[in-house]
Motif scaffolding. Sequence first.
Motif, PDB file in Angstrom:
ATOM      1  N   LEU A 114      32.148  61.012  76.042  1.00 13.99           N
ATOM      2  CA  LEU A 114      33.285  60.270  76.559  1.00 13.99           C
ATOM      3  C   LEU A 114      34.062  61.069  77.593  1.00 13.99           C
ATOM      4  O   LEU A 114      34.082  62.305  77.571  1.00 13.99           O
ATOM      5  CB  LEU A 114      34.236  59.878  75.413  1.00 13.99           C
ATOM      6  N   GLU A 139      37.915  61.835  79.401  1.00 15.56           N
ATOM      7  CA  GLU A 139      39.208  62.122  78.785  1.00 15.56           C
ATOM      8  C   GLU A 139      39.967  60.856  78.411  1.00 15.56           C
ATOM      9  O   GLU A 139      40.744  60.844  77.460  1.00 15.56           O
ATOM     10  CB  GLU A 139      40.060  62.983  79.734  1.00 15.56           C
ATOM     11  N   ASP A 140      39.725  59.763  79.168  1.00 16.29           N
ATOM     12  CA  ASP A 140      40.429  58.506  78.864  1.00 16.29           C
ATOM     13  C   ASP A 140      39.725  57.682  77.797  1.00 16.29           C
ATOM     14  O   ASP A 140      40.138  56.556  77.500  1.00 16.29           O
ATOM     15  CB  ASP A 140      40.597  57.674  80.131  1.00 16.29           C
ATOM     16  N   GLY A 141      38.650  58.209  77.205  1.00 18.17           N
ATOM     17  CA  GLY A 141      37.948  57.506  76.146  1.00 18.17           C
ATOM     18  C   GLY A 141      36.826  56.605  76.616  1.00 18.17           C
ATOM     19  O   GLY A 141      36.095  56.050  75.787  1.00 18.17           O
ATOM     20  N   SER A 142      36.638  56.460  77.921  1.00 22.21           N
ATOM     21  CA  SER A 142      35.540  55.642  78.433  1.00 22.21           C
ATOM     22  C   SER A 142      34.252  56.457  78.427  1.00 22.21           C
ATOM     23  O   SER A 142      34.279  57.693  78.475  1.00 22.21           O
ATOM     24  CB  SER A 142      35.854  55.169  79.853  1.00 22.21           C
TER      25      SER A 142
END
Length: 868
Positions: A97, A99-102
């Motif tokens: 992933l 850092e923004d979770g995507s």
Amino acid sequence: MVYHHLQPAFSGGEISPHAAARADGSVFSSWLKTAKNIIIHPQGGASNRPGSVFVAAAKYTDKSVRLLPFVLGDNETYVLEMGDKYLRVHTPAGPLLEEDGSPWEVATPYSQYDVAQLQYAQYNQTMYLAHGKYPVYKFSRSGPNDFTFEAVSFTGGPFMASNTDETLKMRLLEQSGEITVEGVAASVSFQPKVYSHYAIRAFFRGEGFYLDNEYNCNIQAMVNRFNTTYGGEGFSAVNLGGVVTITSPQANGGDYNGAELKLEYLEDIFASPSETAVYQLSGGANAGSIVPGATQSFMLESDFDFFFPDHVGGVFSLSHEVESQYVCGIIAYNGASQQLKSGGDWRFKTSGNWSGTAVLEKSTDGGLSWRGVKHFSREEDGDNLNEFGNLEESSQLYLLRLRGESITGNLQYEMWSDSFIQQSIVKLTSYVSARKMGVEVLQQAAGEEWTSRWAQGSFSQRAGYPACVFFYQDRLGFACTASEPQTLWFSKISKYEDFGHLRTQQQADGFSINLNGRSLNSIRSVAVCGKLFVFTSGSEWTVSSAGAFSAYNVTAVQQSERGSSSVPALAAGGRVLFVQARGSAVRDFVYDYSTDAYAGDDLTLLARHLFFNREVKALAFQQEPDTLVWCLMGDGTLLCLTYLPGQNICAWARQETQGKVISLCNLPAGGYDAMWFAVERAGGVFIEKLAPRLATKNPQDQIFLDACVSFPGTSGHTEFSGLAHLEGQEVYALADGNPAGPFTVQDGAITLPFAAKTLHVGLSYEAELATLPAELSLTDGTSRDRKRRAAGVCFLLADSRGGFAGAEEGKLDELVYAPQTPDGKAPALQDTLCEKVFSSSHGFLKGIVFKQTDPLPVTLLNIIVKSC
């Protein structure tokens, strides 16, 4: 009289009905009529296969993907999800992933139709990817969670054979001023497959223009329809012997680079296509456009019509013979001599009465900069110098000179260099005309004279790109381009992106070889198993050397003429497996001492019904725990081969799930090998991995459901979410070790009628094992034509619970019934001998059927059939 017939093992696997009558065979007693969702163990037993664990959903719900293993060590493994113009990375714990979770993602050039043909080879932390339509790319890990994907820039070639026609010449020159491009049509050539049982549907630029509903693939009819539909726009299609060539209008051909023609092959014209092929037009250029770049450029010019726009990106070499050179003169206090051209060999001598230091200097940039390589000193009244040597560190052109340092007196000198052949290398950057290309100079030329000694680079859009990649003897290797389908190229030792060589070929230099067979069969795959095994469309070869692997002692020997499909060959169990041409047979390849050659067996011979009118699309080898070869079939099902040739074990079993498997790969995973799958299910395309079977023997830890999600906990719950990938589907569960369900997933969740701590939820599947009718040993002949009554059956089981068994076409009874313990805990797995009594009438003996529909483990060790 009651007969007790023992089937001691199941190591023959599922057998074709055509072979099932061979009761005289020595291994008849180990054959099975059916093995579905069964794993055959090398020791002879059979178990229901474990379930698959859901890892992540693929990026697109309606597009194909390919899974590739990327292994950096026992404790660091990844799976690469290659899809339509993208690449994602998955770890055993889930997707990588941002850092923004995507999901971490990088763009790639490959379409969803291309990823299936990718071949790859990994060394250390870099994987090289080859596809005949694209330049070579590499995927690398440079640090924790730090990955790159980039095109490879090769140095030193490789090149095709040099031109031998003295009348065809080229030269490299500088040209200034504005340069305009000539118009060239874009085109594509392809050969449609002909399937007697498939219809064909054709699209151009996304528009459907042809449907063959007579299931005979009428190529000429498709060409006629194309010309009728698009001829008014200036397009044309020609069919020559089944090869179709489509050409765009000439003046604005560059506008049609990348235009797609798509063919869909359909078993049913109302169903989804069974196979899709996509072809793109290329090589076009628009008339009158301006060549990009500076007003002063280097140009590669030919004296005959040769170049096309799709030469751009490739390389060319030009060779000039440089005559031996001689200069002489006097060097003053800090002066320098005249310069001369050299390929590395030099000699000089001095005379006169002088003292000081003379420095031999070289330049590789045409005299813009100089570097000292040797220093020579002379005291007053000392002997004059007479020196010689060689500076060939590469195949560059050198300028040499002598420079004086604090010279006193008159240093008189003479300098010589031997004649040499200078190879210049240029990269083609822009199309100008059929006789001129803009270039970037990679290796300096000896002059601007015309030369007939030129060679085209082996890798380019025009020549084609390598379709196969491999590592061998510390060299990176490639094989098979469209222009050179029988050629293998090898890099320099330890310099995997350098295919060059010195003027005198060294053992460590790059080189290439051609397979000179009786017919032009393109290389399909290359495998390494001690030697180098090369599989072509019509034959099999070995490549080896008596000593160091180099251009001087390499040997290629044709071994057989079976022919291979495009599925990459696989090293397994000390042998090499390959899919035979036309894709419906798997063979092994091993040295035969009796014939002093390599040969092999058809591993599908006794299970031909599993391959009839079907095609193997991919192979994967799972060494631990059961030495299994997984075969992905064209219809999305799996076949699993238990393969131990040293023990004469070759056992096939079918593996089915609620959906279509579209890709598979294998990763080491702490004591066993984990199989990963990309599966097209009702909810989309999922990345899943096969759960380890009996990782523990605790009842609540068993995973025998597909696309499964686990919920380990310490307190009881009835609501379980996180099931969005199974939305709207009927699922089953193992709740604290006990089967439960069915449930329908709503809003990504299910509700249990009771509380559970540990829950596994997924799609159910049925495991089935059926034996052949028992062949009894009678004193007066066979028992096959005698009516008898099946009185019962005994099963020896290990680590089992549940399951149903009985006579074929009869009632099935539960095999291992185990009620919950008084404290509500799930019963333990059992090692037991189960006996079932039948109440049946006399007739011809049938086989025994076992089924497991619950998400619980069962292992059968043997079966004893009683008849009277």
